[in-house]
Each structure stands twice: as structure tokens, then as C-alpha cells.
Design a protein around this motif. Structure first.
Motif, PDB file in Angstrom:
ATOM      1  N   ARG A 104      10.338 -21.611  24.506  1.00  0.00           N
ATOM      2  CA  ARG A 104       8.926 -21.213  24.447  1.00  0.00           C
ATOM      3  C   ARG A 104       8.356 -21.025  25.837  1.00  0.00           C
ATOM      4  O   ARG A 104       8.764 -21.667  26.805  1.00  0.00           O
ATOM      5  CB  ARG A 104       8.100 -22.254  23.689  1.00  0.00           C
ATOM      6  N   SER A 105       7.357 -20.155  25.914  1.00  0.00           N
ATOM      7  CA  SER A 105       6.684 -19.892  27.182  1.00  0.00           C
ATOM      8  C   SER A 105       5.576 -20.909  27.415  1.00  0.00           C
ATOM      9  O   SER A 105       4.699 -21.075  26.553  1.00  0.00           O
ATOM     10  CB  SER A 105       6.075 -18.491  27.187  1.00  0.00           C
ATOM     11  N   PRO A 106       5.559 -21.567  28.567  1.00  0.00           N
ATOM     12  CA  PRO A 106       4.454 -22.485  28.875  1.00  0.00           C
ATOM     13  C   PRO A 106       3.120 -21.768  29.023  1.00  0.00           C
ATOM     14  O   PRO A 106       2.060 -22.411  28.976  1.00  0.00           O
ATOM     15  CB  PRO A 106       4.886 -23.124  30.204  1.00  0.00           C
ATOM     16  N   LEU A 107       3.142 -20.447  29.216  1.00  0.00           N
ATOM     17  CA  LEU A 107       1.903 -19.693  29.409  1.00  0.00           C
ATOM     18  C   LEU A 107       1.309 -19.170  28.099  1.00  0.00           C
ATOM     19  O   LEU A 107       0.259 -18.540  28.119  1.00  0.00           O
ATOM     20  CB  LEU A 107       2.144 -18.505  30.346  1.00  0.00           C
ATOM     21  N   GLU A 108       1.980 -19.438  26.990  1.00  0.00           N
ATOM     22  CA  GLU A 108       1.467 -18.951  25.701  1.00  0.00           C
ATOM     23  C   GLU A 108       0.074 -19.537  25.420  1.00  0.00           C
ATOM     24  O   GLU A 108      -0.106 -20.749  25.344  1.00  0.00           O
ATOM     25  CB  GLU A 108       2.430 -19.334  24.582  1.00  0.00           C
TER      26      GLU A 108
END
Length: 364
Positions: A138-142
Motif C-alpha cells: 500500500r501507498s503511505p500517501l493514499e
């Protein structure tokens, strides 16, 4: 407008498996020195903040000497240092990051989700996250957007931009554009390719500071400069002790030795060089072992490859009514029908060894 230094992907204690054993051991020692050169740069720049975006180590097991030299160098920087562990050096209970003795000026991110650290003296906020294992889907920036509070908002992150299927913390350019960050200091890609901008967010991969193979060519280093609310004025600063180089030597009409001498740079004694011979040769080809033996001491490390092709005059002899002519006709047909360069190289080798066998020559 904080003055920053951004680095990543040191891969300390790499094996340097492509080098001879003694040179690999020396390169591991030399790679530890890069953290001291980094500290010298930080002090010379008067940097107020250092962002290290992961893969400082090549794995969870680190030589004690390496760890101590890193800690000492970080302590000597005299400013806040932020580390975002990556996929090679994830934050785990057994990683060096979880151990004691880290300097007080060092902050190590230890969660998969973004953490914010306010630096009131610089009027900025640093965000970061960590790999907790070798993969992070998963993207931490989501869904993340920095507040519009007049501060400089910075990100320190190990991630893979533009590859949604990546298992290494995939981040999209749309997420960067929507983040509200002034600058994202990223790690994972080992090649610096300039400072990019999506929306109002500047971002860059600093690349690795030391090449470890022929897929990491030329100057390697870090970024240094300032970050403002509307721009990031950063420049690339080389830190590497040695450089990997791929060079071409055209032997058409000249001796292989002459072509090799012309191709080697003045810095060959400090560099790891791969020289690829190209052009046309006669039927004897190039004696790579002899050339490597003669020129090995002129480079820190030397690798030679032969991608020459037989001279057109050689194929002209395929018309002879001899065993040699029959052999050349057969091989010429295979050469012309070869599907790619690799297949043609195999035919060329067959020509040279076959003619040597027919004529009783030693091809080495």
C-alpha cells in the motif's frame, strides 16, 4: 527555506559480488567511507536537515564497524537527520534501527503509516514511514494531504513512483500532486534523473551514492540545496569513490590493443571498466585473456567483451571450392538467419574456432 541534504540507497555492506574477492573486500571498506564524506558535505553546506530515504544497509545483518561508523557520522552532522527504512533494511525487532545507541539528532521512522515531526526552528514538518518487511503493497500517501498552514512540508520515503503493481510501496504521481508537500525526498531508484514536479510538489530520487555494478554507471551522489514554498533548488553532488563505466572500442582497421588504449579514460586506474569491442576483425578475432592480462593493472577492475563481427572479406572466401569454403558457406547462412545479435555472436565464435581447428591454430 530549510537547507537540506537528501540521500538514499547506500546499501552498506553490499557483497560486490561481481569483483574479485580482494577488490570486493576493499570496496566494502571503501563504501563505509561514504557516510563520512556525506557528513563533510552536510557541514560544508551548512545543511539544517538531512533526509535519508531508505536502504542505508543492504540487509538486516550489518557489521558492527559499519554501524558504528554510520552512527558517528550522523552524530557529527550537527543537524536533525531523518531515516525512512526501505525494503532492503526494513524496521523489524532485529534490524539495526531497533537497537540502542543512535544519536539524539537522528529520527528513525518505524511505522508503515506516515508520521509527522514538527521542526519549529525551521518552520517545517517532516513526514515519513518505514518498510516493516521486504514488501509493502500500500501507498503511505493514499488519502494524504498536508495542511495549508504556511509551513514547509517535506517527505522522506522509500517508494516506487509510477508503478501501481509494485510491491515496494507504490506511489502515484497523482498522489504526489495532491499531497500538498513542497518536496518529497525519495529512495529506491538508484539513478538520479532530475527534480520532478507534479502539481506544486517537487520530488526526486537522489540515486545511490556508490555504484555497485554495471547497472549503476557514472557519478553517484546525493542532492543538496534549499526548499521553498513554491520550488526546490537542489543540485546533484557526487560522493562516489569509484565509478562503473561501460566503454566501446572499435577495432575496425586498428589493432585491438590500440582500440583499447583509446577507449580507456584517464581515470581508469580509479574506475571499474567494461570495454566492449565492436567493429570488424579478421578470422582470429580478439585474444581477450591476453588483453585483460596486459591491461588489468591500468584499471581498478577491467572486464572485456567481444561483440565484433567478421570482416566482409572473410565471407568472400566462402566461395572457395574447399572444406574451408563449405564451412564458411554453412556458417554464413546461419549468420544471416540469426534472429538476434546474441545468436550472431554465437555464429561468429563458431567461425573463429572452426577455422582455427581447420588450420591447426591455437585460438587460446
Amino acid at each position: 527555506m530549510p537547507k537540506i541534504v537528501h540521500g538514499s540507497d547506500f546499501h552498506l555492506d553490499s557483497a560486490f559480488g561481481g569483483l574479485p574477492r580482494d577488490k570486493a573486500r576493499e570496496r566494502r571498506r571503501e563504501s563505509r567511507e561514504v557516510v563520512e564524506r556525506l557528513a563533510e558535505l552536510v557541514r560544508a553546506e551548512g545543511a539544517e536537515l538531512v533526509l535519508l530515504a531508505g536502504d542505508l544497509f543492504d540487509g538486516e545483518r550489518v557489521f558492527p564497524e559499519t554501524l558504528e561508523r554510520l552512527k558517528e557520522a550522523l552524530a557529527g552532522m550537527g543537524c536533525p537527520v531523518f531515516i525512512s527504512p526501505g525494503n532492503h533494511d526494513p524496521y523489524t525487532p532485529h534490524s539495526p534501527y531497533a537497537g540502542p545507541g543512535w544519536p539524539e539528532n537522528v529520527h528513525i521512522f518505524c511505522r508503515e503509516t506516515l508520521e509527522a515531526v514538527l521542526l519549529p526552528e525551521l518552520d517545517c514538518v517532516v513526514y515519513g514511514a518505514a518498510f516493516l518487511s521486504a514488501e509493502q503493497m500500500r501507498s503511505p500517501l493514499e488519502g494524504f494531504t498536508a495542511p495549508e498552514d504556511g509551513r514547509i512540508h517535506l517527505l522522506c520515503l522509500h517508494c516506487d513512483v509510477g508503478n501501481p503493481a509494485s510491491t515496494y510501496s507504490p506511489v502515484s504521481r497523482a498522489q504526489l500532486a495532491a499531497s500538498g508537500l513542497q518536496y518529497a525526498a525519495l529512495g529506491h531508484v538508484h539513478q538520479y534523473d532530475g527534480v520532478q514536479k507534479d502539481g506544486k510538489t517537487c520530488w526526486a530520487y537522489s540515486g545511490c551514492p556508490e555504484g555497485r555494478g554495471f547497472d549503476e554507471l557514472g557519478d553517484k551522489g546525493v542532492l543538496a540545496g534549499t526548499v521553498e514554498r513554491q520550488d526546490a533548488a537542489l543540485r546533484f553532488v557526487p560522493l562516489c569513490r569509484r565509478r562503473y563505466r561501460i566503454l566501446e572500442a572499435d577495432v575496425t582497421g586498428v589493432l585491438p590493443r590500440e582500440a583499447l588504449e583509446a577507449a580507456l579514460p584517464e581515470t581508469a586506474g580509479e574506475d571499474i571498466c567494461r570495454v566492449i569491442f565492436t567493429g570488424e576483425t579478421n578470422e582470429t578475432g580478439i585474444d581477450l585473456p591476453a588483453l585483460e592480462s596486459a591491461y588489468r593493472e591500468k584499471c581498478y577492475a577491467l572486464e572485456l567483451r567481444d561483440r565484433t563481427r567478421p570482416a566482409r572479406s572473410l565471407w568472400a572466401r566462402a566461395g572457395e571450392d574447399t572444406l574451408r569454403g563449405l564451412f564458411l558457406r554453412e556458417l554464413k547462412a546461419r549468420y544471416d538467419a540469426a534472429p538476434d545479435e546474441a545468436a550472431r555472436e554465437q555464429v561468429v565464435l563458431a567461425v573463429r574456432f572452426g577455422l582455427a581447428a581447420l588450420e591447426g591454430r591455437d585460438l587460446g
